[in-house]
Scaffold this motif. Structure first.
Motif, mmCIF file in Angstrom:
data_model
loop_
_atom_site.group_PDB
_atom_site.id
_atom_site.type_symbol
_atom_site.label_atom_id
_atom_site.label_comp_id
_atom_site.label_asym_id
_atom_site.label_seq_id
_atom_site.Cartn_x
_atom_site.Cartn_y
_atom_site.Cartn_z
ATOM 1 N N THR A 40 0.828 -1.207 0.000
ATOM 2 C CA THR A 40 0.000 0.000 0.000
ATOM 3 C C THR A 40 0.858 1.250 0.000
ATOM 4 O O THR A 40 0.569 2.224 -0.718
ATOM 5 C CB THR A 40 -0.924 0.006 1.227
ATOM 6 N N VAL A 41 1.914 1.253 0.798
ATOM 7 C CA VAL A 41 2.819 2.402 0.848
ATOM 8 C C VAL A 41 3.479 2.628 -0.511
ATOM 9 O O VAL A 41 3.629 3.773 -0.969
ATOM 10 C CB VAL A 41 3.889 2.191 1.939
ATOM 11 N N ILE A 42 3.869 1.547 -1.173
ATOM 12 C CA ILE A 42 4.486 1.667 -2.497
ATOM 13 C C ILE A 42 3.506 2.292 -3.488
ATOM 14 O O ILE A 42 3.863 3.176 -4.276
ATOM 15 C CB ILE A 42 4.957 0.288 -2.998
ATOM 16 N N LEU A 43 2.246 1.844 -3.443
ATOM 17 C CA LEU A 43 1.246 2.389 -4.358
ATOM 18 C C LEU A 43 0.937 3.847 -4.068
ATOM 19 O O LEU A 43 0.571 4.605 -4.969
ATOM 20 C CB LEU A 43 -0.042 1.560 -4.274
ATOM 21 N N MET A 44 1.094 4.264 -2.809
ATOM 22 C CA MET A 44 0.824 5.659 -2.457
ATOM 23 C C MET A 44 1.795 6.622 -3.100
ATOM 24 O O MET A 44 1.533 7.828 -3.163
ATOM 25 C CB MET A 44 0.866 5.836 -0.932
ATOM 26 N N ASN A 45 2.925 6.123 -3.553
ATOM 27 C CA ASN A 45 3.884 6.992 -4.238
ATOM 28 C C ASN A 45 3.389 7.463 -5.593
ATOM 29 O O ASN A 45 3.945 8.388 -6.171
ATOM 30 C CB ASN A 45 5.229 6.262 -4.407
ATOM 31 N N ASP A 46 2.347 6.812 -6.113
ATOM 32 C CA ASP A 46 1.753 7.220 -7.383
ATOM 33 C C ASP A 46 0.745 8.334 -7.114
ATOM 34 O O ASP A 46 -0.281 8.101 -6.455
ATOM 35 C CB ASP A 46 1.063 6.023 -8.040
ATOM 36 N N PRO A 47 0.993 9.539 -7.584
ATOM 37 C CA PRO A 47 0.072 10.663 -7.304
ATOM 38 C C PRO A 47 -1.299 10.483 -7.949
ATOM 39 O O PRO A 47 -2.239 11.200 -7.590
ATOM 40 C CB PRO A 47 0.805 11.874 -7.883
ATOM 41 N N ASN A 48 -1.426 9.550 -8.882
ATOM 42 C CA ASN A 48 -2.712 9.329 -9.546
ATOM 43 C C ASN A 48 -3.639 8.437 -8.727
ATOM 44 O O ASN A 48 -4.810 8.289 -9.070
ATOM 45 C CB ASN A 48 -2.490 8.706 -10.928
#
Length: 258
Positions: A40-48
């Motif tokens: 989840t943290v990794i995906l949060m790096n995507d601003p989209n």
């Protein structure tokens, strides 16, 4: 073999010895939940991608792991899962408003010195990040409380099948009152245990009580604790009502079949 491996082995042996098969699943669930959080943290790096939506999805997975993977799908875990989701959604609305109003997003001045070399323009909404952090912090306590109420209510209904829905609901509330104090205090002392060094630092810097309370990092953690406590308190009547409904509904269906 380092300390982490030794401690993990000791924990695994104890959980297996005391909990049996369920203890083994509980041990595996720790790593599954860790994987969900990291992903989840990794995906949060995507601003989209919206951090709050990602956190809600992660909470669904965490709830499924903590309830269905460990305790299997049964009459106890179904109401606990549903109560967890309802309580989280209710709390989410409150958290989104609170984080925007309290302005606890971002870093406190105590943390700026260590991060001064980095750029803060990372393209993420820190208000939503702050909301995601609080939501993620509450899900464990909410799930634990829901299961702690649903399971005893199942036992009460099993040993007293003629109990009414109202009496069963009131029994669930009574159980909730017994665990409410210990659950909220656990959250409180978890904060002070984790931030004891920060509190000592406040003392060495001669912070006044007002400065401590108004510091962003302290306020953010206290708001997280209070939101977790609100979530734990809210889930008690919700779990009691849903569990009573499920158990009585199953009893009525069994009687109709006969």
């Amino acid at each position: 073999m380092n300390v982490l491996v030794i401690l993990a082995v000791i924990l695994f042996l104890l959980m297996t010895l005391i909990g049996g098969g369920k203890g083994v699943r509980s041990f595996v669930a720790i790593f599954l939940n860790f994987g969900v959080v990291i992903f989840t943290v990794i995906l949060m790096n995507d601003p989209n991608l919206a951090p709050v939506i990602l956190t809600i999805i992660a909470c669904l997975f965490i709830s499924c792991i903590n309830l269905f993977f460990i305790n299997e799908v049964n009459i106890k875990t179904k109401p606990a899962f549903l109560a967890t989701i309802v309580s989280t959604v209710i709390l989410l609305i409150f958290i989104l408003y609170l984080t925007d109003t309290a302005m606890i997003q971002g870093f406190g001045e105590e943390e700026i010195e260590e991060l001064g070399m980095f750029s803060f323009y990372i393209g993420l909404d820190f208000v939503k990040i702050a909301s995601a952090v609080i939501i993620m912090s509450t899900i464990g306590a909410i799930t634990d409380t829901a299961m702690a109420i649903s399971s005893p209510m199942r036992e009460i209904h099993f040993h007293n099948p003629h109990i009414s829905r109202k009496e069963l609901f009131l029994s669930g509330l009574s159980i909730g009152r017994d665990i409410l104090g210990t659950s909220t205090n656990t959250l409180f002392f978890a904060f002070f245990g984790g931030y004891l060094a920060l509190l000592i630092w406040f003392k060495d810097l001669s912070y006044s009580i007002g400065e401590v309370i108004n510091s962003k990092i302290f306020s953010a953690e206290m708001i997280t604790i209070l939101c977790s406590g609100i979530g734990v308190t809210t889930v008690i009547p919700i779990t009691a009502w849903i569990t009573a409904y499920f158990l009585m509904r199953r009893k009525e269906n069994s009687e109709e079949t006969l």
